[in-house]
Structures are given as structure tokens and as C-alpha cells.
Design a protein around this motif. Structure first.
Motif, PDB file in Angstrom:
ATOM      1  N   VAL A  29      24.062  25.597 -26.447  1.00  0.00           N
ATOM      2  CA  VAL A  29      25.243  26.117 -25.507  1.00  0.00           C
ATOM      3  C   VAL A  29      25.203  24.822 -24.605  1.00  0.00           C
ATOM      4  O   VAL A  29      24.179  24.738 -23.838  1.00  0.00           O
ATOM      5  CB  VAL A  29      25.007  27.501 -24.767  1.00  0.00           C
ATOM      6  CG1 VAL A  29      26.331  27.778 -23.890  1.00  0.00           C
ATOM      7  CG2 VAL A  29      24.749  28.421 -25.958  1.00  0.00           C
ATOM      8  N   THR A  30      26.346  24.427 -24.283  1.00  0.00           N
ATOM      9  CA  THR A  30      26.449  23.309 -23.331  1.00  0.00           C
ATOM     10  C   THR A  30      26.961  23.844 -22.145  1.00  0.00           C
ATOM     11  O   THR A  30      27.276  24.843 -21.860  1.00  0.00           O
ATOM     12  CB  THR A  30      27.640  22.151 -23.913  1.00  0.00           C
ATOM     13  OG1 THR A  30      28.696  22.766 -23.751  1.00  0.00           O
ATOM     14  CG2 THR A  30      27.296  21.684 -25.346  1.00  0.00           C
ATOM     15  N   SER A  31      26.916  22.938 -21.054  1.00  0.00           N
ATOM     16  CA  SER A  31      27.260  23.416 -19.479  1.00  0.00           C
ATOM     17  C   SER A  31      28.823  23.752 -19.772  1.00  0.00           C
ATOM     18  O   SER A  31      29.061  24.759 -18.652  1.00  0.00           O
ATOM     19  CB  SER A  31      27.094  22.296 -18.617  1.00  0.00           C
ATOM     20  OG  SER A  31      28.080  21.266 -18.965  1.00  0.00           O
ATOM     21  N   GLY A  57      37.636  40.590 -18.823  1.00  0.00           N
ATOM     22  CA  GLY A  57      37.090  39.157 -18.885  1.00  0.00           C
ATOM     23  C   GLY A  57      35.674  39.043 -18.077  1.00  0.00           C
ATOM     24  O   GLY A  57      34.994  39.807 -17.768  1.00  0.00           O
ATOM     25  N   PRO A  58      35.160  37.906 -17.991  1.00  0.00           N
ATOM     26  CA  PRO A  58      35.707  36.426 -18.293  1.00  0.00           C
ATOM     27  C   PRO A  58      36.227  36.446 -19.822  1.00  0.00           C
ATOM     28  O   PRO A  58      35.431  36.947 -20.556  1.00  0.00           O
ATOM     29  CB  PRO A  58      34.800  35.671 -17.974  1.00  0.00           C
ATOM     30  CG  PRO A  58      33.610  36.309 -17.362  1.00  0.00           C
ATOM     31  CD  PRO A  58      33.929  37.574 -17.300  1.00  0.00           C
ATOM     32  N   ARG A  59      37.600  35.891 -19.969  1.00  0.00           N
ATOM     33  CA  ARG A  59      37.920  36.065 -21.514  1.00  0.00           C
ATOM     34  C   ARG A  59      38.553  34.627 -21.775  1.00  0.00           C
ATOM     35  O   ARG A  59      38.734  33.945 -20.663  1.00  0.00           O
ATOM     36  CB  ARG A  59      38.892  37.193 -22.025  1.00  0.00           C
ATOM     37  CG  ARG A  59      39.902  37.220 -20.833  1.00  0.00           C
ATOM     38  CD  ARG A  59      40.650  38.565 -21.480  1.00  0.00           C
ATOM     39  NE  ARG A  59      42.031  38.747 -20.774  1.00  0.00           N
ATOM     40  CZ  ARG A  59      42.720  39.865 -20.926  1.00  0.00           C
ATOM     41  NH1 ARG A  59      42.485  40.830 -21.673  1.00  0.00           N
ATOM     42  NH2 ARG A  59      43.986  40.020 -20.369  1.00  0.00           N
ATOM     43  N   GLU A  60      38.979  34.240 -22.980  1.00  0.00           N
ATOM     44  CA  GLU A  60      39.835  33.254 -22.974  1.00  0.00           C
ATOM     45  C   GLU A  60      41.069  32.983 -22.461  1.00  0.00           C
ATOM     46  O   GLU A  60      41.786  33.868 -22.196  1.00  0.00           O
ATOM     47  CB  GLU A  60      40.076  33.093 -24.804  1.00  0.00           C
ATOM     48  CG  GLU A  60      39.242  32.079 -25.553  1.00  0.00           C
ATOM     49  CD  GLU A  60      39.525  32.058 -26.807  1.00  0.00           C
ATOM     50  OE1 GLU A  60      39.499  33.263 -27.683  1.00  0.00           O
ATOM     51  OE2 GLU A  60      39.867  31.121 -27.557  1.00  0.00           O
ATOM     52  N   LEU A  61      41.255  31.581 -21.973  1.00  0.00           N
ATOM     53  CA  LEU A  61      42.321  31.315 -21.012  1.00  0.00           C
ATOM     54  C   LEU A  61      43.646  30.669 -21.731  1.00  0.00           C
ATOM     55  O   LEU A  61      43.335  29.755 -22.591  1.00  0.00           O
ATOM     56  CB  LEU A  61      41.973  30.470 -19.914  1.00  0.00           C
ATOM     57  CG  LEU A  61      43.031  30.175 -18.833  1.00  0.00           C
ATOM     58  CD1 LEU A  61      43.948  31.324 -18.384  1.00  0.00           C
ATOM     59  CD2 LEU A  61      42.449  29.638 -17.721  1.00  0.00           C
ATOM     60  N   TYR A  62      44.387  31.201 -21.896  1.00  0.00           N
ATOM     61  CA  TYR A  62      45.753  30.633 -22.418  1.00  0.00           C
ATOM     62  C   TYR A  62      47.102  30.875 -21.247  1.00  0.00           C
ATOM     63  O   TYR A  62      47.020  31.867 -20.621  1.00  0.00           O
ATOM     64  CB  TYR A  62      46.394  31.284 -23.737  1.00  0.00           C
ATOM     65  CG  TYR A  62      45.598  30.974 -24.809  1.00  0.00           C
ATOM     66  CD1 TYR A  62      45.220  29.565 -25.337  1.00  0.00           C
ATOM     67  CD2 TYR A  62      44.522  31.747 -25.334  1.00  0.00           C
ATOM     68  CE1 TYR A  62      44.650  29.345 -26.401  1.00  0.00           C
ATOM     69  CE2 TYR A  62      43.726  31.427 -26.309  1.00  0.00           C
ATOM     70  CZ  TYR A  62      43.646  30.231 -26.842  1.00  0.00           C
ATOM     71  OH  TYR A  62      42.707  29.922 -27.972  1.00  0.00           O
ATOM     72  N   PRO A  63      47.902  30.207 -21.103  1.00  0.00           N
ATOM     73  CA  PRO A  63      48.060  28.527 -21.590  1.00  0.00           C
ATOM     74  C   PRO A  63      46.984  27.810 -21.154  1.00  0.00           C
ATOM     75  O   PRO A  63      46.530  27.969 -20.092  1.00  0.00           O
ATOM     76  CB  PRO A  63      49.396  28.293 -21.160  1.00  0.00           C
ATOM     77  CG  PRO A  63      49.623  29.318 -19.697  1.00  0.00           C
ATOM     78  CD  PRO A  63      49.015  30.530 -19.956  1.00  0.00           C
ATOM     79  N   SER A 104      35.429  23.150 -14.580  1.00  0.00           N
ATOM     80  CA  SER A 104      34.378  23.466 -13.357  1.00  0.00           C
ATOM     81  C   SER A 104      34.329  24.731 -13.472  1.00  0.00           C
ATOM     82  O   SER A 104      32.959  25.146 -12.849  1.00  0.00           O
ATOM     83  CB  SER A 104      34.623  22.544 -12.136  1.00  0.00           C
ATOM     84  OG  SER A 104      35.739  22.750 -11.676  1.00  0.00           O
ATOM     85  N   LYS A 105      35.004  25.650 -13.356  1.00  0.00           N
ATOM     86  CA  LYS A 105      34.716  27.059 -13.146  1.00  0.00           C
ATOM     87  C   LYS A 105      35.909  28.029 -13.668  1.00  0.00           C
ATOM     88  O   LYS A 105      37.136  27.337 -13.859  1.00  0.00           O
ATOM     89  CB  LYS A 105      34.345  27.431 -11.751  1.00  0.00           C
ATOM     90  CG  LYS A 105      35.415  27.182 -10.755  1.00  0.00           C
ATOM     91  CD  LYS A 105      35.043  27.627  -9.274  1.00  0.00           C
ATOM     92  CE  LYS A 105      36.231  27.502  -8.321  1.00  0.00           C
ATOM     93  NZ  LYS A 105      35.891  27.960  -7.050  1.00  0.00           N
ATOM     94  N   ASN A 110      31.964  34.331  -7.700  1.00  0.00           N
ATOM     95  CA  ASN A 110      31.118  32.980  -8.289  1.00  0.00           C
ATOM     96  C   ASN A 110      31.649  32.987  -9.846  1.00  0.00           C
ATOM     97  O   ASN A 110      30.830  33.717 -10.503  1.00  0.00           O
ATOM     98  CB  ASN A 110      29.969  33.088  -8.007  1.00  0.00           C
ATOM     99  CG  ASN A 110      29.098  31.802  -8.341  1.00  0.00           C
ATOM    100  OD1 ASN A 110      29.603  31.005  -9.342  1.00  0.00           O
ATOM    101  ND2 ASN A 110      28.035  31.570  -8.081  1.00  0.00           N
ATOM    102  N   LEU A 111      32.313  32.123 -10.150  1.00  0.00           N
ATOM    103  CA  LEU A 111      32.686  32.022 -11.686  1.00  0.00           C
ATOM    104  C   LEU A 111      32.493  30.881 -12.160  1.00  0.00           C
ATOM    105  O   LEU A 111      32.979  30.117 -13.281  1.00  0.00           O
ATOM    106  CB  LEU A 111      34.125  32.367 -11.896  1.00  0.00           C
ATOM    107  CG  LEU A 111      34.667  33.480 -11.458  1.00  0.00           C
ATOM    108  CD1 LEU A 111      36.374  33.716 -11.364  1.00  0.00           C
ATOM    109  CD2 LEU A 111      34.175  34.777 -12.276  1.00  0.00           C
ATOM    110  N   ASP A 112      31.471  30.073 -11.397  1.00  0.00           N
ATOM    111  CA  ASP A 112      30.812  28.699 -12.091  1.00  0.00           C
ATOM    112  C   ASP A 112      30.315  28.965 -13.466  1.00  0.00           C
ATOM    113  O   ASP A 112      30.446  28.020 -14.351  1.00  0.00           O
ATOM    114  CB  ASP A 112      29.474  28.281 -11.164  1.00  0.00           C
ATOM    115  CG  ASP A 112      30.283  27.950  -9.690  1.00  0.00           C
ATOM    116  OD1 ASP A 112      31.331  27.766  -9.531  1.00  0.00           O
ATOM    117  OD2 ASP A 112      29.296  27.703  -8.651  1.00  0.00           O
ATOM    118  N   GLU A 113      29.779  30.066 -13.891  1.00  0.00           N
ATOM    119  CA  GLU A 113      28.981  30.171 -15.127  1.00  0.00           C
ATOM    120  C   GLU A 113      30.142  30.273 -16.352  1.00  0.00           C
ATOM    121  O   GLU A 113      29.745  30.456 -17.330  1.00  0.00           O
ATOM    122  CB  GLU A 113      28.199  31.654 -15.042  1.00  0.00           C
ATOM    123  CG  GLU A 113      26.937  31.421 -14.593  1.00  0.00           C
ATOM    124  CD  GLU A 113      25.988  30.251 -15.683  1.00  0.00           C
ATOM    125  OE1 GLU A 113      25.810  31.229 -16.764  1.00  0.00           O
ATOM    126  OE2 GLU A 113      25.526  29.378 -15.146  1.00  0.00           O
TER     127      GLU A 113
END
Lengths: 237, 237
Positions: free
Chosen positions: A126-128, B47-53, B60-61, B104-107
Motif C-alpha cells: 500500500v503506497t502513501s 465514506g471515505p469513499r471513491e471520489l467522482y468527478p 494530499s488529503k 483529519n482526512l490525511d489518511e
């Protein structure tokens, strides 16, 4: 002077004060603000000497190296497959990690795994940026055909598996179903229809009651009642 | 002058009756319900879930996306129109900015956390109720947060400073009225939302904010209790 203000297994909310002083350490799920240690998650406190951890009980799966997961093939690329992991990120399964067969250049990959197939695989990297690689070159990792697939809370998976797989083995033996549990919360069950339903019901019960004590015994009784058979060899606490 | 006693006999710093519940929407990753007086808000977090568009991706976050909506039958007057409108869009935006400082959504790079706030019944203070519900729902979704967010509206009716204005006070006609929605982080008393409608002097505004902070702490206790209740061990069910 360090004071720890919470007990083991307390429920804390984000921003709640856990300890004061520089001798305690913030573990996962907590953070330090000068002298204070505060919670950054909703969850249960876990004290490990002077380290305070917060174990979350809810939320979506986040890919971690070494996890055995169940994924769904969503696309076929030039040299591999794209796998949906039931979370925000998808994984790449490359040809050499998928099978030990020799695959000719330009061959149709859908004859191995087609779009919509479910596979059991393991996360190798798993990458950053959360690019994920999975592999199937390990015993027990295979395509999952027939059977039923359903979802549970990913944080309850350790309880469903049990210590060294004791819980899932008990369900397998009692119902005669084949069961594969993915760390990402997907579970595959195959057996005859009646037993499949018993297994699903049992797993849903574990998910709901995982935080209560005496879980193993209750599940054992539940299975005995449903299947009408006695279960041997489960230690009573 | 003439406004000496509140129309519904509350004390100036008394909030309407409140109710909070967590985990009310089963399909969501986190959810909460918050009711204050006749205003009810449901918040669901996915989520966090896949983002579209794809152009919204932030490498970075993760990003936060809020949607505020009053249901078509929720109240009276020309404010309530089904679907998106300029008012709903503005409130969605300020809600997002009120909640973002704690998250904090850095992960979770390149992903999105969706927050849906629906109001089945409204009578003033709906954006504050929405923020209270949303912050509980985010905690319930297991996200990393430095604190919860509590919000309340404060203001003046004639010469009296009051908290949690209801519709009759917002519409008071025999003197100047100011309505100030306010959101704070209860741990540090930092302000994350401050809007104003009406007229007020600087001195009165500063006093009103102090009054609002006190009320937010009352709301915080209710939010905390609701979150803890979800995981409380309740004997055998």
C-alpha cells in the motif's frame, strides 16, 4: 505528575480528555496537546501500560499490508485485473501474482478472472497515495464461485474469526458450510441453502453482540438450537 | 423596552428541549439525529469513499462534501422549496467550513466524505441543528477528529440577549432583531461558524457570543451522551 483519567474499555468521544502529564503516551486514536492527551476517535479505551490507544468500533475499511481480503474484479487491464476492495480505493492484481500458469502475450485475461468475479487475495503493498497491490500466490487464495456474499462491519471481523479462528471454525463445523472471511468485511459462504442461512444469521448475531461478554458460549447455544446438534470441544469459560 | 419576557416563557439563556440519537440510519457509515424544539435534523455520513468527478481529487488529503436540505413539507413560508436553492447551497458551504477544522482526512487521499443533512421539520436554527447532527455522525463513522462541533443560534430581540431563537422571535416586529448562528469547538472555544442577520452593536455581539459559548457546552454534553449510549453495554437484550 501524570494522571490517567480513563479506565480500560471506557467509551470516549473525539476531543475527550484522557490523561494529563508528560509520562503518558498517545497511541493510535489519540493525540497530545501540550500537557493533555485527548481522544481523536469514538471508541473503546485500551491501556497498554502508559500508552493510551482508542479502538474504533465503526467506519469503513482502510487497506493494510498483509490483510486477507475478498475483492471483486471490476476491470481488466493490459497485464492484470482491477479489484474493488469494498472501500475508497481499488487494488491492482498483476498477472504474475494471479496464477502460476504461463499466460501468453496478448491472451484474453477474462478466461482466468472475468468482470464480476469475487476472489480471495492478500494485500502485498500500500503506497502513501493508497495505491494497492494484491496477490493470490498463497495457499487458500482463490476465485470464489457460487455461494453467497455479504457485508459486515470491518471492525467486527476479528470477533467473527475468533482466537486462532476458533469462532469461524465452530460455525463451519456446525453448519457444514465453507466460509471465507475477508478483513474488509466481505464474507463468502457456501453450503446447502438451509445451513447457509443459519451461518449468516449466526454471523449477524456476532456482529451485533460482539461487545458483550460470554460471546462464544452464546453463539454455541444459538448454533446448537438452530442446527439441533450438540457441539463438542468448545471450552466453557 | 417592551420585550421583557420571552414569548414562550423561556429564560434568556434557556435552550429549547433537545434530543439526540446516534446510528439512526443503518445503510450509512455513520448517522445521527438531533432535535431542538421543533427543528429536527438527520445527518448521514458515507465514506471515505471513491471520489467522482475526478477533477475534485486532492492527492494530499480527502475532501469533505456537505449537503443541507430542508424537506418540502418541513415548515411554512417561501423558504421551503424542495431541492437545491441558493440558501441551501450557502448553508451546505458554511456547514462544510464549520466541520472541516476538526476533521483529519490525511489518511484518505483522493477520496471523499459525504455528509447529507436532511430536515424533516424546521422552526429556526436549522443550520445549527444540522451541524450538531453532522458532527455526531462524523464521529459515529469512525473518522479521526480533534473535537466535536456544537452549534446554537444567539441574538437579540429588542434589548434582550437570548439564545436559540424560535421562529416567533426571529419574526419579532416591535423592535430590532439579530439572529447569529454560532458554532464552536467545545474544548478550546474556537469559533468555526459565525453569521449574522439583523442589526446589533459591537458590545451586544460580544456578549451574545459569550452567551452562545455557554449554551454550546450544554449541547456538547447531550452530543457526548448520545454517542456513548450507542456503545453502552446493556445487559441481555
Amino acid at each position: 505528575m501524570t494522571e490517567i483519567l480513563v479506565k480500560d474499555k471506557d467509551i470516549v468521544v473525539p476531543g475527550e480528555l484522557l490523561a494529563k502529564g508528560m509520562d503518558a503516551f498517545p497511541g493510535p486514536g489519540s493525540y497530545r496537546d501540550n500537557e493533555e492527551i485527548l481522544s481523536s476517535r469514538l471508541g473503546l479505551v485500551y491501556l497498554d501500560r502508559r500508552t493510551i490507544k482508542i479502538i474504533s468500533q465503526s467506519g469503513v475499511y482502510l487497506p493494510k499490508v498483509g490483510d486477507m481480503i475478498i475483492g471483486k474484479v471490476i476491470d481488466i487491464a493490459m497485464s492484470g485485473w482491477r479489484i474493488n476492495l469494498n472501500c475508497a480505493y481499488s487494488a491492482m492484481l498483476s498477472m504474475k501474482d494471479a496464477t502460476s500458469d504461463y499466460i501468453n502475450k496478448g491472451e484474453d485475461l477474462s478466461q482466468y478472472y472475468d468482470i464480476g468475479d469475487y476472489i480471495a487475495c492478500k494485500i502485498t503493498n500500500v503506497t502513501s497515495q493508497k495505491l494497492v497491490d494484491v496477490s493470490m500466490r498463497e495457499p487458500g487464495l482463490k476465485k470464489l464461485v457460487n455461494g453467497r456474499m455479504f457485508n459486515v462491519n470491518t471492525h467486527k471481523v476479528p470477533r467473527i474469526i475468533g482466537k486462532k479462528g476458533s469462532m469461524v471454525t465452530m460455525i463451519k463445523n456446525a453448519t457444514g458450510c465453507r466460509i471465507t472471511v475477508g478483513q474488509n468485511g466481505l464474507i463468502w459462504i457456501q453450503g446447502d441453502t438451509k445451513n447457509e442461512f443459519i451461518a449468516i444469521e449466526t454471523i449477524k448475531k456476532i456482529e451485533k453482540e460482539s461487545h458483550l461478554t460470554g460471546l462464544t458460549n452464546r453463539i454455541k447455544e444459538f448454533l446448537e438450537e438452530k442446527t439441533g446438534k450438540k457441539i463438542e470441544g468448545v471450552e466453557m469459560k | 423596552m417592551s420585550y421583557k419576557k420571552r414569548l414562550d416563557n423561556r429564560k434568556p439563556d434557556e435552550l429549547r428541549k433537545m434530543e439526540a440519537k446516534v446510528g439512526v440510519i443503518k445503510n450509512a457509515d455513520g448517522s445521527a439525529y438531533f432535535k431542538i424544539g421543533n427543528t429536527c435534523a438527520y445527518a448521514a455520513v458515507y465514506g471515505p469513499r471513491e471520489l467522482y468527478p475526478r477533477f475534485l481529487h486532492n492527492p494530499s488529503k480527502g475532501i469533505l462534501r456537505c449537503s443541507y436540505s430542508m424537506m418540502p413539507f418541513s415548515g411554512s413560508g417561501n423558504r421551503v422549496r424542495p431541492g437545491q436553492n441558493r440558501r441551501a447551497k450557502e448553508i451546505s458551504m458554511v456547514t462544510e467550513k464549520a466541520l472541516l477544522p476538526v476533521l483529519n482526512l490525511d489518511e484518505y487521499p483522493n477520496s471523499v466524505v459525504d455528509v447529507f443533512i436532511e430536515l424533516p421539520q424546521t422552526e429556526a436554527g436549522s443550520r445549527c441543528a444540522g451541524i450538531c447532527a453532522a458532527s455526531m455522525a462524523l464521529a459515529d463513522a469512525g473518522l479521526v477528529m480533534s473535537d466535536l462541533v456544537s452549534a446554537v443560534s444567539v441574538g437579540r430581540v429588542d434589548d434582550m440577549l437570548v439564545v436559540d431563537l424560535d421562529y416567533s422571535e426571529e419574526a419579532y416586529e416591535d423592535g430590532p432583531v439579530a439572529d447569529i448562528p454560532l458554532a464552536i469547538l467545545p474544548r478550546t472555544d474556537e469559533i468555526t461558524l459565525l453569521q449574522m442577520d439583523g442589526e446589533i452593536t459591537k458590545e451586544m455581539l460580544l456578549d451574545a457570543i459569550e452567551l452562545g459559548k455557554k449554551s454550546c457546552h450544554e449541547i456538547y454534553e447531550i452530543q457526548k451522551k448520545a454517542l456513548k449510549e450507542k456503545y453502552a453495554v446493556k445487559g441481555d437484550e
